[in-house]
Motif scaffolding. Structure first.
Motif, PDB file in Angstrom:
ATOM      1  N   MET A 346      31.764 -39.439  35.098  1.00 26.75           N
ATOM      2  CA  MET A 346      33.201 -39.170  35.006  1.00 26.75           C
ATOM      3  C   MET A 346      33.484 -37.681  34.821  1.00 26.75           C
ATOM      4  O   MET A 346      32.641 -36.923  34.352  1.00 26.75           O
ATOM      5  CB  MET A 346      33.812 -39.976  33.865  1.00 26.75           C
ATOM      6  CG  MET A 346      33.629 -41.480  34.021  1.00 26.75           C
ATOM      7  SD  MET A 346      34.424 -42.419  32.689  1.00 26.75           S
ATOM      8  CE  MET A 346      36.156 -42.282  33.188  1.00 26.75           C
ATOM      9  N   ARG A 347      34.704 -37.312  35.193  1.00 26.40           N
ATOM     10  CA  ARG A 347      35.128 -35.923  35.047  1.00 26.40           C
ATOM     11  C   ARG A 347      35.406 -35.596  33.580  1.00 26.40           C
ATOM     12  O   ARG A 347      35.943 -36.434  32.849  1.00 26.40           O
ATOM     13  CB  ARG A 347      36.407 -35.668  35.843  1.00 26.40           C
ATOM     14  CG  ARG A 347      36.250 -35.717  37.346  1.00 26.40           C
ATOM     15  CD  ARG A 347      37.589 -35.699  38.072  1.00 26.40           C
ATOM     16  NE  ARG A 347      38.299 -36.969  37.953  1.00 26.40           N
ATOM     17  CZ  ARG A 347      39.379 -37.171  37.232  1.00 26.40           C
ATOM     18  NH1 ARG A 347      39.916 -36.173  36.530  1.00 26.40           N
ATOM     19  NH2 ARG A 347      39.969 -38.349  37.189  1.00 26.40           N
ATOM     20  N   PRO A 348      35.054 -34.396  33.108  1.00 26.92           N
ATOM     21  CA  PRO A 348      35.494 -33.980  31.778  1.00 26.92           C
ATOM     22  C   PRO A 348      37.016 -34.084  31.685  1.00 26.92           C
ATOM     23  O   PRO A 348      37.734 -33.751  32.634  1.00 26.92           O
ATOM     24  CB  PRO A 348      35.032 -32.521  31.691  1.00 26.92           C
ATOM     25  CG  PRO A 348      33.866 -32.448  32.634  1.00 26.92           C
ATOM     26  CD  PRO A 348      34.214 -33.380  33.769  1.00 26.92           C
ATOM     27  N   GLY A 349      37.515 -34.576  30.569  1.00 25.49           N
ATOM     28  CA  GLY A 349      38.949 -34.776  30.404  1.00 25.49           C
ATOM     29  C   GLY A 349      39.385 -36.204  30.655  1.00 25.49           C
ATOM     30  O   GLY A 349      40.491 -36.590  30.288  1.00 25.49           O
ATOM     31  N   SER A 350      38.524 -37.012  31.305  1.00 21.55           N
ATOM     32  CA  SER A 350      38.831 -38.431  31.483  1.00 21.55           C
ATOM     33  C   SER A 350      38.537 -39.166  30.172  1.00 21.55           C
ATOM     34  O   SER A 350      38.092 -38.569  29.199  1.00 21.55           O
ATOM     35  CB  SER A 350      38.051 -39.012  32.653  1.00 21.55           C
ATOM     36  OG  SER A 350      36.678 -38.737  32.526  1.00 21.55           O
ATOM     37  N   THR A 351      38.789 -40.471  30.162  1.00 25.74           N
ATOM     38  CA  THR A 351      38.734 -41.234  28.903  1.00 25.74           C
ATOM     39  C   THR A 351      37.773 -42.406  29.003  1.00 25.74           C
ATOM     40  O   THR A 351      37.790 -43.144  29.993  1.00 25.74           O
ATOM     41  CB  THR A 351      40.133 -41.755  28.522  1.00 25.74           C
ATOM     42  OG1 THR A 351      41.018 -40.644  28.329  1.00 25.74           O
ATOM     43  CG2 THR A 351      40.086 -42.584  27.245  1.00 25.74           C
ATOM     44  N   LEU A 352      36.958 -42.560  27.970  1.00 28.76           N
ATOM     45  CA  LEU A 352      36.130 -43.755  27.811  1.00 28.76           C
ATOM     46  C   LEU A 352      36.670 -44.579  26.649  1.00 28.76           C
ATOM     47  O   LEU A 352      36.786 -44.072  25.530  1.00 28.76           O
ATOM     48  CB  LEU A 352      34.679 -43.378  27.528  1.00 28.76           C
ATOM     49  CG  LEU A 352      33.751 -44.547  27.131  1.00 28.76           C
ATOM     50  CD1 LEU A 352      33.601 -45.530  28.279  1.00 28.76           C
ATOM     51  CD2 LEU A 352      32.396 -44.037  26.659  1.00 28.76           C
ATOM     52  N   ILE A 353      37.040 -45.841  26.931  1.00 27.17           N
ATOM     53  CA  ILE A 353      37.424 -46.781  25.877  1.00 27.17           C
ATOM     54  C   ILE A 353      36.280 -47.784  25.729  1.00 27.17           C
ATOM     55  O   ILE A 353      36.032 -48.578  26.643  1.00 27.17           O
ATOM     56  CB  ILE A 353      38.738 -47.523  26.203  1.00 27.17           C
ATOM     57  CG1 ILE A 353      39.881 -46.528  26.448  1.00 27.17           C
ATOM     58  CG2 ILE A 353      39.102 -48.489  25.066  1.00 27.17           C
ATOM     59  CD1 ILE A 353      41.182 -47.183  26.903  1.00 27.17           C
ATOM     60  N   GLN A 354      35.582 -47.714  24.621  1.00 26.42           N
ATOM     61  CA  GLN A 354      34.471 -48.631  24.367  1.00 26.42           C
ATOM     62  C   GLN A 354      34.939 -49.734  23.423  1.00 26.42           C
ATOM     63  O   GLN A 354      35.376 -49.459  22.308  1.00 26.42           O
ATOM     64  CB  GLN A 354      33.278 -47.907  23.744  1.00 26.42           C
ATOM     65  CG  GLN A 354      32.119 -48.850  23.445  1.00 26.42           C
ATOM     66  CD  GLN A 354      30.877 -48.153  22.914  1.00 26.42           C
ATOM     67  OE1 GLN A 354      29.771 -48.667  23.025  1.00 26.42           O
ATOM     68  NE2 GLN A 354      31.040 -46.968  22.341  1.00 26.42           N
ATOM     69  N   ILE A 355      34.869 -50.969  23.892  1.00 25.73           N
ATOM     70  CA  ILE A 355      35.197 -52.123  23.056  1.00 25.73           C
ATOM     71  C   ILE A 355      33.949 -52.471  22.259  1.00 25.73           C
ATOM     72  O   ILE A 355      32.905 -52.787  22.829  1.00 25.73           O
ATOM     73  CB  ILE A 355      35.668 -53.305  23.926  1.00 25.73           C
ATOM     74  CG1 ILE A 355      36.933 -52.898  24.704  1.00 25.73           C
ATOM     75  CG2 ILE A 355      35.925 -54.535  23.077  1.00 25.73           C
ATOM     76  CD1 ILE A 355      37.294 -53.860  25.825  1.00 25.73           C
TER      77      ILE A 355
END
Length: 445
Positions: A346-355
């Motif tokens: 992923m690009r820096p600045g994007s978001t990872l939501i880990q459940i």
């Protein structure tokens, strides 16, 4: 710069230390000061005239082993202090025969002794019982009279490592292999030969786009190689900084430089998928830790204004295809599991939501939370509530599995895996998730 090992030891002291170590009497804080190599003890043929070689590797440092009779250009540097990996570097006339797992440093001095230098299983999970399945590489020093004849002579160094262990899982392919390989070999700028134990024939093909930026030479199947290869330098083992982590180093290693390599290797045309809305990619698990209300979750995200894609990679999915999707995405959301390794794409600045399911807080933060932040992503950890785990249906809300996961996980990895990794699915509380998705959406509009 590596320092010389202190050799102010005697045979009695070495015997005493080895007995303490063997009987596990050494205090825990001292176990990093390990790898006492006493040649005559190891060979069982001590005598008053025998030169005792003792090597002490200090915590967080490495040292050069000054061997009897070696020329100044010949050296051995080892570091056994890291909890995950051991690594040795041999420089000089180094001869390698994979079929008997031998790396020999040949001395130009005819009076030099034959010495056992070290033994390493070159895989980056050295605390695990699984390590006994990894081949053990024997490093020795030999006088010129006992040297192996060269069949293939190289002018560049070699790195020896294993693709055994857990290779085949995307998390372990990167965490145990490709990231440590980048840390270890990137400084050679392709002028290095990779020699691989437990060689998997699919591995150099699957990861060819990445490997060709780390080595300009064919990968050697170490175990089956009958020829003797000669190198000016050989590194046995890989360096690792932590789970999916790369600390900034003098040789240009960093999370960002690794991401740049992935971008060049997997997206040479700089393709970005067209989109009219912020793109959210949902990891679709099919066996354990499944989002049982997945369709409702997708509908919620679409209602809020996301363009939603589902993501269910398998072993045969091309890396370039995965990269194209995730490098175009604004948000990756999924339950803790190996597929989240793809946040690296992923690009820096994007978001990872880990459940984060019950019982997996520690692994979730270590494996993906902290590394994602180091990679420049916005990280959101969504810790599920008791009512969001199907374990509450099976055991009830007042069971130890729900109210005290630490008590269960203290029983060991096998129990944690059985209950929390393999034994629960997720039923997301949509109003709770909605607020998080709204907050993230504003960041990407």
């Amino acid at each position: 710069m590596a320092k010389a090992c202190k050799l102010e030891v005697n045979l009695h002291w070495i015997h005493h230390w080895l007995n303490l170590w063997k009987n596990k009497i050494i205090p825990k804080k001292m176990t990093k000061i390990h790898n006492i190599v006493a040649t005559c003890v190891l060979l069982g043929s001590c005598s008053a005239s025998f030169v005792v070689l003792a090597t002490v590797i200090l915590a967080n440092s490495d040292c050069i082993v000054p061997l009897q009779g070696l020329a100044s250009r010949e050296s051995v540097s080892c570091d056994f202090s890291h909890p995950s990996t051991s690594i040795c570097s041999l420089q000089g006339d180094v001869r390698v025969k994979g079929s008997n797992l031998t790396v020999a440093l040949t001395s130009a001095n005819q009076s030099a002794h034959s010495n056992v230098l070290a033994k390493i299983r070159p895989y980056t999970r050295k605390w695990e019982k699984m390590m006994k399945t990894i081949g053990e590489v024997n490093m020795v020093s030999l006088p010129k009279s006992k040297q192996m004849a060269c069949d293939v002579r190289h002018s560049v160094p070699a790195v020896i490592f294993s693709t055994g262990g857990y290779t085949g899982s995307i998390f372990h392919d990167f965490n145990d292999g490709l990231v440590p390989l980048f840390i270890t070999a990137q400084r050679f700028k392709g002028e290095v030969v990779f020699m691989v134990l437990q060689f998997k024939h699919w591995w150099p093909g699957k990861y060819a786009p990445i490997l060709k930026h780390l080595t300009h030479y064919p990968v050697v199947d170490f175990d089956r190689e009958q020829l003797v290869h000669c190198f000016p330098k050989v590194i046995v083992g890989l360096r690792i900084h932590g789970d999916l982590l790369i600390e900034e180093g003098l040789a240009g290693t960093s999370m960002r430089s690794f991401q740049n390599l992935l971008d060049i290797a997997l997206n040479p045309g700089q393709v970005v998928l067209p989109k009219t809305k912020p793109m959210l990619v949902l990891v679709n698990r099919e066996t354990s830790r499944v989002i049982v209300n997945r369709n409702e979750t997708i509908a919620l995200a679409e209602k809020l204004g996301y363009e939603v894609h589902t993501f269910a990679p398998n072993f045969n999915t091309r890396l370039s295809e995965i990269y194209s999707l995730l490098h175009s995405a604004d948000v990756l959301i999924g339950v803790h599991g190996a597929a989240l390794t793809h946040f690296l794409f992923m690009r820096p600045g994007s978001t990872l939501i880990q459940i984060i399911p019950f019982g997996l807080n520690g692994p979730a933060e270590t494996c993906f939370g902290r590394p994602a932040e180091k990679a420049g992503l916005n990280y959101v950890g969504y810790q599920i509530l008791p009512s969001e785990s199907t374990l509450s249906d099976e055991f009830g809300l007042n069971h130890t599995v729900i109210v005290n996961p630490d008590e269960v996980t203290a029983k060991g990895w096998t129990e944690r895996k059985r209950i929390y990794l393999d034994g629960q699915n997720i039923r997301l509380h949509l109003p709770r998730l909605e607020q998080i998705l709204k907050d993230v959406l504003t960041r990407h509009q």
